[in-house]
Write a protein that holds these residues in place. Structure first.
Motif, mmCIF file in Angstrom:
data_model
loop_
_atom_site.group_PDB
_atom_site.id
_atom_site.type_symbol
_atom_site.label_atom_id
_atom_site.label_comp_id
_atom_site.label_asym_id
_atom_site.label_seq_id
_atom_site.Cartn_x
_atom_site.Cartn_y
_atom_site.Cartn_z
ATOM 1 N N MET A 120 0.802 -1.203 0.000
ATOM 2 C CA MET A 120 0.000 0.000 0.000
ATOM 3 C C MET A 120 0.851 1.276 0.000
ATOM 4 O O MET A 120 0.475 2.229 -0.651
ATOM 5 C CB MET A 120 -0.951 -0.040 1.189
ATOM 6 N N PRO A 121 2.000 1.316 0.702
ATOM 7 C CA PRO A 121 2.816 2.540 0.655
ATOM 8 C C PRO A 121 3.343 2.826 -0.754
ATOM 9 O O PRO A 121 3.472 3.980 -1.137
ATOM 10 C CB PRO A 121 3.969 2.268 1.614
ATOM 11 N N LEU A 122 3.618 1.765 -1.529
ATOM 12 C CA LEU A 122 4.099 1.957 -2.894
ATOM 13 C C LEU A 122 3.007 2.578 -3.762
ATOM 14 O O LEU A 122 3.281 3.448 -4.589
ATOM 15 C CB LEU A 122 4.566 0.626 -3.480
ATOM 16 N N LYS A 123 1.773 2.155 -3.549
ATOM 17 C CA LYS A 123 0.655 2.728 -4.304
ATOM 18 C C LYS A 123 0.456 4.202 -3.936
ATOM 19 O O LYS A 123 0.203 5.036 -4.807
ATOM 20 C CB LYS A 123 -0.616 1.933 -4.037
ATOM 21 N N ASN A 124 0.585 4.543 -2.667
ATOM 22 C CA ASN A 124 0.462 5.943 -2.242
ATOM 23 C C ASN A 124 1.587 6.802 -2.812
ATOM 24 O O ASN A 124 1.353 7.932 -3.239
ATOM 25 C CB ASN A 124 0.439 6.037 -0.721
ATOM 26 N N ALA A 125 2.797 6.267 -2.809
ATOM 27 C CA ALA A 125 3.925 7.002 -3.396
ATOM 28 C C ALA A 125 3.717 7.180 -4.894
ATOM 29 O O ALA A 125 3.990 8.256 -5.447
ATOM 30 C CB ALA A 125 5.234 6.257 -3.118
ATOM 31 N N SER A 126 3.197 6.151 -5.561
ATOM 32 C CA SER A 126 2.923 6.246 -6.991
ATOM 33 C C SER A 126 1.866 7.303 -7.270
ATOM 34 O O SER A 126 1.967 8.052 -8.244
ATOM 35 C CB SER A 126 2.460 4.893 -7.537
ATOM 36 N N ARG A 127 0.848 7.365 -6.429
ATOM 37 C CA ARG A 127 -0.206 8.364 -6.610
ATOM 38 C C ARG A 127 0.370 9.774 -6.492
ATOM 39 O O ARG A 127 0.089 10.645 -7.321
ATOM 40 C CB ARG A 127 -1.306 8.155 -5.579
ATOM 41 N N ARG A 128 1.194 10.012 -5.485
ATOM 42 C CA ARG A 128 1.787 11.342 -5.307
ATOM 43 C C ARG A 128 2.684 11.716 -6.490
ATOM 44 O O ARG A 128 2.634 12.845 -6.987
ATOM 45 C CB ARG A 128 2.572 11.393 -4.007
ATOM 46 N N ILE A 129 3.498 10.769 -6.939
ATOM 47 C CA ILE A 129 4.403 11.033 -8.060
ATOM 48 C C ILE A 129 3.605 11.299 -9.337
ATOM 49 O O ILE A 129 3.947 12.194 -10.118
ATOM 50 C CB ILE A 129 5.393 9.868 -8.227
ATOM 51 N N MET A 130 2.528 10.538 -9.551
ATOM 52 C CA MET A 130 1.688 10.754 -10.734
ATOM 53 C C MET A 130 1.043 12.139 -10.709
ATOM 54 O O MET A 130 1.021 12.836 -11.732
ATOM 55 C CB MET A 130 0.597 9.681 -10.808
ATOM 56 N N ILE A 131 0.535 12.553 -9.579
ATOM 57 C CA ILE A 131 -0.132 13.858 -9.485
ATOM 58 C C ILE A 131 0.862 14.986 -9.763
ATOM 59 O O ILE A 131 0.585 15.899 -10.544
ATOM 60 C CB ILE A 131 -0.816 14.018 -8.116
ATOM 61 N N VAL A 132 2.037 14.904 -9.158
ATOM 62 C CA VAL A 132 3.055 15.934 -9.386
ATOM 63 C C VAL A 132 3.503 15.924 -10.848
ATOM 64 O O VAL A 132 3.650 16.986 -11.475
ATOM 65 C CB VAL A 132 4.260 15.718 -8.440
ATOM 66 N N GLY A 133 3.694 14.743 -11.416
ATOM 67 C CA GLY A 133 4.115 14.642 -12.810
ATOM 68 C C GLY A 133 3.090 15.183 -13.778
ATOM 69 O O GLY A 133 3.425 15.908 -14.732
ATOM 70 N N ILE A 134 1.819 14.872 -13.554
ATOM 71 C CA ILE A 134 0.763 15.373 -14.436
ATOM 72 C C ILE A 134 0.644 16.891 -14.330
ATOM 73 O O ILE A 134 0.494 17.583 -15.346
ATOM 74 C CB ILE A 134 -0.571 14.671 -14.121
ATOM 75 N N LEU A 135 0.736 17.414 -13.118
ATOM 76 C CA LEU A 135 0.705 18.868 -12.959
ATOM 77 C C LEU A 135 1.888 19.537 -13.651
ATOM 78 O O LEU A 135 1.757 20.619 -14.235
ATOM 79 C CB LEU A 135 0.664 19.247 -11.483
ATOM 80 N N LEU A 136 3.042 18.899 -13.603
ATOM 81 C CA LEU A 136 4.225 19.432 -14.280
ATOM 82 C C LEU A 136 4.038 19.420 -15.797
ATOM 83 O O LEU A 136 4.348 20.404 -16.477
ATOM 84 C CB LEU A 136 5.455 18.623 -13.873
ATOM 85 N N ILE A 137 3.509 18.326 -16.337
ATOM 86 C CA ILE A 137 3.261 18.250 -17.788
ATOM 87 C C ILE A 137 2.247 19.314 -18.201
ATOM 88 O O ILE A 137 2.442 20.013 -19.201
ATOM 89 C CB ILE A 137 2.770 16.846 -18.186
ATOM 90 N N TRP A 138 1.156 19.457 -17.443
ATOM 91 C CA TRP A 138 0.149 20.459 -17.788
ATOM 92 C C TRP A 138 0.708 21.865 -17.715
ATOM 93 O O TRP A 138 0.393 22.711 -18.551
ATOM 94 C CB TRP A 138 -1.054 20.333 -16.865
ATOM 95 N N SER A 139 1.542 22.131 -16.721
ATOM 96 C CA SER A 139 2.102 23.479 -16.617
ATOM 97 C C SER A 139 3.038 23.775 -17.787
ATOM 98 O O SER A 139 3.060 24.904 -18.292
ATOM 99 C CB SER A 139 2.815 23.669 -15.279
ATOM 100 N N ILE A 140 3.779 22.774 -18.244
ATOM 101 C CA ILE A 140 4.654 22.986 -19.407
ATOM 102 C C ILE A 140 3.822 23.208 -20.662
ATOM 103 O O ILE A 140 4.079 24.130 -21.436
ATOM 104 C CB ILE A 140 5.617 21.794 -19.578
ATOM 105 N N LYS A 141 2.807 22.364 -20.863
ATOM 106 C CA LYS A 141 2.017 22.444 -22.089
ATOM 107 C C LYS A 141 1.109 23.672 -22.141
ATOM 108 O O LYS A 141 0.923 24.250 -23.214
ATOM 109 C CB LYS A 141 1.154 21.190 -22.238
ATOM 110 N N PHE A 142 0.521 24.061 -21.009
ATOM 111 C CA PHE A 142 -0.495 25.103 -21.042
ATOM 112 C C PHE A 142 -0.050 26.447 -20.468
ATOM 113 O O PHE A 142 -0.760 27.444 -20.632
ATOM 114 C CB PHE A 142 -1.749 24.620 -20.309
#
Length: 132
Positions: free
Chosen positions: A1-23
């Motif tokens: 479960m901790p790996l899934k939580n870490a993955s969720r946090r990394i995904m959210i930060v990564g998606i926000l970073l991609i959106w900020s670059i693109k938009f």
């Protein structure tokens, strides 16, 4: 479960970073021509880096990600889909552009995502040793 939580946090930060670059960065901020290719390739690089984390967070039943072999299969499958997507951009109906540099940045992103996810697997996976 901790790996899934870490993955969720990394995904959210990564998606926000991609959106900020693109938009935000690309349309509104002047980018020096020297750095323009880096900014152009960064969404592919970051998105490919996020592949194992997204598989862990969203598709945990399909991609178990309990061993290094599972991680290798997941990363190879994700990279295959990214490369197929890039080659589909050669079809003029979609109105997208094909670029070999996108494929190279995707390979680099999956490679670093694999390495980092493997480190997290080692950290968060508890190995139980049975004593006889």
């Amino acid at each position: 479960m901790p790996l899934k939580n870490a993955s969720r946090r990394i995904m959210i930060v990564g998606i926000l970073l991609i959106w900020s670059i693109k938009f935000l960065v690309r349309p509104f901020i002047f980018i020096d021509p020297f750095f323009k290719p880096l900014v152009g390739l960064s969404p592919n690089l970051i998105g490919s880096f996020l592949l194992p984390f997204g598989a862990c967070w969203f598709f945990q039943r399909i991609f178990r990600l309990e061993t290094e072999t599972d991680l290798n299969v997941t990363c190879c499958f994700g990279l295959l889909l990214v490369v197929i997507n890039e080659y589909l951009q050669l079809i003029p109906i979609f109105g997208r552009t094909f670029d070999y540099l996108d494929i190279i940045s995707s390979v680099v992103g999956v490679f670093f995502g694999h390495i980092y996810f493997k480190r997290l697997m080692v950290r968060y996976t508890s190995v139980t040793v049975q004593t006889s």
